[in-house]
Design a protein around this motif. Structure first.
Motif, PDB file in Angstrom:
ATOM      1  N   ILE A 220      -8.261   1.969  -3.672  1.00  0.00           N
ATOM      2  CA  ILE A 220      -9.311   1.191  -3.013  1.00  0.00           C
ATOM      3  C   ILE A 220      -8.907  -0.273  -3.004  1.00  0.00           C
ATOM      4  CG2 ILE A 220     -11.764   0.632  -2.975  1.00  0.00           C
ATOM      5  CD1 ILE A 220     -12.262   3.142  -4.656  1.00  0.00           C
ATOM      6  N   TRP A 221      -8.601  -0.787  -1.816  1.00  0.00           N
ATOM      7  CA  TRP A 221      -8.174  -2.178  -1.665  1.00  0.00           C
ATOM      8  C   TRP A 221      -9.422  -3.041  -1.505  1.00  0.00           C
ATOM      9  CZ3 TRP A 221      -2.826  -3.203  -1.473  1.00  0.00           C
ATOM     10  CH2 TRP A 221      -2.497  -4.565  -1.410  1.00  0.00           C
TER      11      TRP A 221
ATOM     12  N   GLU B  68      -3.116   4.917   3.762  1.00  0.00           N
ATOM     13  CA  GLU B  68      -2.674   4.767   2.370  1.00  0.00           C
ATOM     14  C   GLU B  68      -3.823   4.448   1.416  1.00  0.00           C
ATOM     15  OE1 GLU B  68       0.352   5.608   2.035  1.00  0.00           O
ATOM     16  OE2 GLU B  68       1.051   5.374   4.110  1.00  0.00           O
ATOM     17  N   VAL B  69      -4.831   3.700   1.886  1.00  0.00           N
ATOM     18  CA  VAL B  69      -5.885   3.205   0.989  1.00  0.00           C
ATOM     19  C   VAL B  69      -7.244   3.262   1.686  1.00  0.00           C
ATOM     20  CG1 VAL B  69      -4.300   1.601  -0.181  1.00  0.00           C
ATOM     21  CG2 VAL B  69      -5.647   0.797   1.763  1.00  0.00           C
ATOM     22  N   HIS B  70      -8.300   3.132   0.887  1.00  0.00           N
ATOM     23  CA  HIS B  70      -9.617   2.745   1.378  1.00  0.00           C
ATOM     24  C   HIS B  70      -9.691   1.216   1.366  1.00  0.00           C
ATOM     25  CE1 HIS B  70     -11.279   6.803   1.102  1.00  0.00           C
ATOM     26  NE2 HIS B  70     -11.012   6.873  -0.184  1.00  0.00           N
TER      27      HIS B  70
ATOM     28  N   ALA C 298       0.834  -1.209   0.000  1.00  0.00           N
ATOM     29  CA  ALA C 298       0.000   0.000   0.000  1.00  0.00           C
ATOM     30  C   ALA C 298       0.867   1.257   0.000  1.00  0.00           C
ATOM     31  CB  ALA C 298      -0.932  -0.013   1.203  1.00  0.00           C
TER      32      ALA C 298
ATOM     33  N   CYS D 280      -8.111   8.134   0.736  1.00  0.00           N
ATOM     34  CA  CYS D 280      -7.960   6.960   1.589  1.00  0.00           C
ATOM     35  C   CYS D 280      -8.727   7.201   2.886  1.00  0.00           C
ATOM     36  CB  CYS D 280      -6.476   6.694   1.888  1.00  0.00           C
ATOM     37  SG  CYS D 280      -5.623   8.108   2.643  1.00  0.00           S
TER      38      CYS D 280
ATOM     39  N   LEU E 152      -5.165   2.368   6.518  1.00  0.00           N
ATOM     40  CA  LEU E 152      -6.103   3.368   6.005  1.00  0.00           C
ATOM     41  C   LEU E 152      -5.448   4.731   5.783  1.00  0.00           C
ATOM     42  CD1 LEU E 152      -9.435   2.609   7.891  1.00  0.00           C
ATOM     43  CD2 LEU E 152      -8.770   1.964   5.584  1.00  0.00           C
TER      44      LEU E 152
ATOM     45  N   HIS F  14      -7.159   8.019  -5.585  1.00  0.00           N
ATOM     46  CA  HIS F  14      -7.987   7.227  -4.683  1.00  0.00           C
ATOM     47  C   HIS F  14      -7.622   5.747  -4.870  1.00  0.00           C
ATOM     48  CE1 HIS F  14     -11.280  10.390  -3.826  1.00  0.00           C
ATOM     49  NE2 HIS F  14     -10.192  10.992  -4.301  1.00  0.00           N
TER      50      HIS F  14
ATOM     51  N   ARG G  87       1.033   4.006  -3.015  1.00  0.00           N
ATOM     52  CA  ARG G  87       0.762   5.424  -2.736  1.00  0.00           C
ATOM     53  C   ARG G  87       1.908   6.286  -3.270  1.00  0.00           C
ATOM     54  NH1 ARG G  87      -3.172   8.140  -2.837  1.00  0.00           N
ATOM     55  NH2 ARG G  87      -4.297   6.816  -1.366  1.00  0.00           N
TER      56      ARG G  87
END
Length: 234
Positions: free
Chosen positions: A115-116, A138-140, A101, A179, A136, A113, A105
């Motif tokens: 999204i994992w 780094e990602v959703h 992640a 994220c 979170l 955006h 990023r």
């Protein structure tokens, strides 16, 4: 003002990849109107059995799955880049999601955006992952239901509080920031097991009278047969 790119990320052992993997990816591609999908086969999945298929073979299987996913989305008129990313295969040491992640990023920048995509079972085990509290940043997370797995949130646990603080049932919330949110999906209901599929292949082989064709894309199944995979149960 340029709209930030939305990238869906589906990681996994992919041993082998199957239709549940691809339908999860396709569902979230539609829901979030993703601009790109990354399929990331794990290099050294530290929480999995040592008896997994070698990384380069799983990479080939994932490439075949990407062709099937492109076909699935194309049938619906959805044309987006689908990439099989070697980021974990080429990195030494255990494959920690947080490392991936952070690297993604850095690659795609602070406004993209990310999204994992995952199943509810993975969310309920996420507190066993390396540095999971920082994911979170780094990602959703977009979480698909699994019908055989109850998503129970204990507000007294660290994981339960983590989910409660960040959860949403509104997919549009993930468009507000790059994220930081956990989207709990209530629409998709998919279940398939790579372990069960491997057992079917080990005991019955590739037989048109088995339901394997409904579980594994033809592109993947053809490669499994060509490479002679899963001839023994693991």
């Amino acid at each position: 003002m340029t709209t930030p790119e939305k990238i869906g990320i589906l990681g996994g052992t992919f041993d082998p990849p199957h239709w549940a993997h691809l339908r999860v990816a396709a569902h979230f591609a539609r829901l979030f109107q993703l601009d790109r999908l990354l399929l990331i086969p794990s290099g050294n999945p530290w929480q999995k059995s040592a008896f997994i298929t070698p990384p380069e073979t799983r990479y080939q299987l994932t490439q075949a799955a990407a062709i099937a996913l492109n076909r699935l989305l194309g049938d619906e008129g959805i044309q987006i880049p689908i990439e099989v990313d070697r980021i974990e295969l080429d990195r030494q040491g255990p494959s920690y999601t947080i490392d991936t992640a952070i690297a993604l990023r850095q690659r795609y920048g602070s406004t993209t955006h990310l999204i994992w995509l995952m199943g509810a079972d993975s969310l309920m085990q996420i507190d066993t992952w390396q540095d999971w509290q920082h994911l979170l940043k780094e990602v959703h997370l977009a979480v698909a239901r699994r019908p055989e797995f109850a998503l129970t949130i204990d507000p007294q646990s660290e994981l339960g509080r983590f989910i409660q603080v960040h959860q949403t049932n509104d997919p549009h919330v993930l468009e507000l920031a790059p994220c930081g949110s956990i989207y709990l999906d209530q629409m998709l209901d998919m279940y398939l097991s790579s372990i069960a599929i491997r057992k079917q292949l080990a005991t019955g082989g590739i037989n048109p009278n088995t339901p394997l064709a409904e579980q594994i894309p033809s592109e993947v199944l053809d490669l499994v047969e060509k490479l002679g995979l899963y001839s023994q149960s693991r």
